[in-house]
Design an enzyme around this catalytic site. Sequence first.
Site, PDB file in Angstrom:
ATOM      1  N   THR A   1      14.042  -3.939  90.913  1.00 38.36           N
ATOM      2  CA  THR A   1      14.736  -2.701  90.537  1.00 38.36           C
ATOM      3  C   THR A   1      16.259  -2.864  90.454  1.00 38.36           C
ATOM      4  OG1 THR A   1      14.825  -2.022  92.854  1.00 38.36           O
ATOM      5  CG2 THR A   1      12.961  -1.218  91.546  1.00 38.36           C
TER       6      THR A   1
ATOM      7  N   THR B   1      10.562  -6.923  93.957  1.00 32.28           N
ATOM      8  CA  THR B   1       9.757  -6.437  95.082  1.00 32.28           C
ATOM      9  C   THR B   1       8.302  -6.226  94.691  1.00 32.28           C
ATOM     10  OG1 THR B   1      11.658  -5.416  96.106  1.00 32.28           O
ATOM     11  CG2 THR B   1       9.542  -4.508  96.711  1.00 32.28           C
TER      12      THR B   1
ATOM     13  N   GLN C   1      33.596   7.187  85.519  1.00 31.46           N
ATOM     14  CA  GLN C   1      32.918   6.868  86.790  1.00 31.46           C
ATOM     15  C   GLN C   1      31.910   7.954  87.166  1.00 31.46           C
ATOM     16  OE1 GLN C   1      35.936   6.134  89.807  1.00 31.46           O
ATOM     17  NE2 GLN C   1      37.012   4.726  88.466  1.00 31.46           N
TER      18      GLN C   1
ATOM     19  N   SER D   1      15.603  -9.806  91.155  1.00 32.65           N
ATOM     20  CA  SER D   1      16.357  -9.447  89.946  1.00 32.65           C
ATOM     21  C   SER D   1      17.866  -9.533  90.137  1.00 32.65           C
ATOM     22  CB  SER D   1      15.945  -8.077  89.439  1.00 32.65           C
ATOM     23  OG  SER D   1      16.572  -7.053  90.165  1.00 32.65           O
ATOM     24  N   SER D   2      18.330  -9.693  91.364  1.00 30.05           N
ATOM     25  CA  SER D   2      19.769  -9.916  91.553  1.00 30.05           C
ATOM     26  C   SER D   2      20.183 -11.265  90.974  1.00 30.05           C
ATOM     27  CB  SER D   2      20.124  -9.866  93.038  1.00 30.05           C
ATOM     28  OG  SER D   2      19.849  -8.585  93.528  1.00 30.05           O
TER      29      SER D   2
HETATM   30  N1  ASP Z   1      16.004  -7.109  95.292  1.00 24.67           N
HETATM   31  C1  ASP Z   1      14.830  -6.628  94.607  1.00 24.67           C
HETATM   32  C2  ASP Z   1      14.965  -7.013  93.132  1.00 24.67           C
HETATM   33  O1  ASP Z   1      15.699  -6.383  92.433  1.00 24.67           O
HETATM   34  C3  ASP Z   1      14.707  -5.177  94.770  1.00 24.67           C
HETATM   35  C4  ASP Z   1      13.538  -4.533  94.068  1.00 24.67           C
HETATM   36  O2  ASP Z   1      12.789  -5.124  93.343  1.00 24.67           O
HETATM   37  O3  ASP Z   1      13.353  -3.325  94.288  1.00 24.67           O
HETATM   38  O4  ASP Z   1      14.379  -7.960  92.726  1.00 24.67           O
END
Ligand code: ASP
Length: 339
Positions: free
Chosen positions: A87, A11, A275, A56-57
């Site tokens: 994130t 992001t 957990q 980042s996913s």
């Molecule tokens: N989907 C985004 C990522 O992890 C979310 C973020 O950057 O906050 O790349």
Amino acid sequence: MKILVVLTGGTISMVRNPKSGALHPADTETFRAFVPELFAQDIKVDMLPFTPLIDSSDIKPEDWSKMAHTIYEHYDQYDGFVILHGTDTMAYSASALSFMLHNLSKPVVFTGSQLPVGVLRSDAKENLLTAVEIAAAVNEKGRSMVPEVCLFFKEKLYRGNRSTKKNAEYFEAFESFNYPCLAKAGVHIDFRDSLIHQADNLPLEIWDKLDSNMAVLKIFPGITRAVVHAVLSTPNLKGVVLETYGAGNAPSFEWLYEELKEAVDRGIAIVNKTQCETGSVEMGRYEVSMNLLKAGVLSGRDITTEALLTKMMYLFGRYGDDLKKIKQMLQVSLVGEMD
Ligand code: ASP
């Protein structure tokens, strides 16, 4: 001081297309235009974007190797490094890099933002500028204040391999539940020296081969033998993060013991991770964890899932078939990832 900012995506790297309104990764020039302060201070900042920039996913172990190599190749030219990252998997990447970079004597600070750099209320600037300041901070002897892989977000600097994303909405998106933060940034940046790893002054080395034949198996009331069996019989499986209840407890059903024991006997390393966000695994404290002990499940104590998973990828990537050594190293802290 010279800092290298490595832009991997997420992001923080995004701007809104004025016509369509959609978010897309900015090119370096556009990014620079949004944070001119970054290039107008005593600290000299260079920016190195990865191509392509990714959400980042989509991160894979190969991307961690690329990050580790980038730091290794630029190590002598810079005093510190900031990695701009999405994130969603930042805690995994920071954990992985902490195992891949050996003898760090300079900071590697991960950061990102909840709102894109090009949005008015964005937290990008604040996170980025403070991360750069932290990466450039030195003590009276001229040594880096934080020679570790760490993660900065909204006022707090965490040890990378202790951090976890906890919030998808608010700016305070990360937490280190089982280790205090390394520094707090307010009017001043307050470094907590006694909590920060001190450098050994050995040459930097990297390890870039990771084995991703791992699984995370989360126990829940009603879990069936078929599910446990299916996970444990995954072809080439090497290690399992077993997410249990409370102090490391799991159902005392005989079938669960049999499945776990059989997998351990086949050479799969199974590590017990609670957990709960805070606290530690204590197998043997309750009767319901005795079967895990008997089956040969190891204790992950207070480690995070992100750190345990990447530690296993690193250990199996590095020590291959030496299961005895891997199991022994899984039970000690290598880089401050557990108590
Ligand atoms: N989907 C985004 C990522 O992890 C979310 C973020 O950057 O906050 O790349």
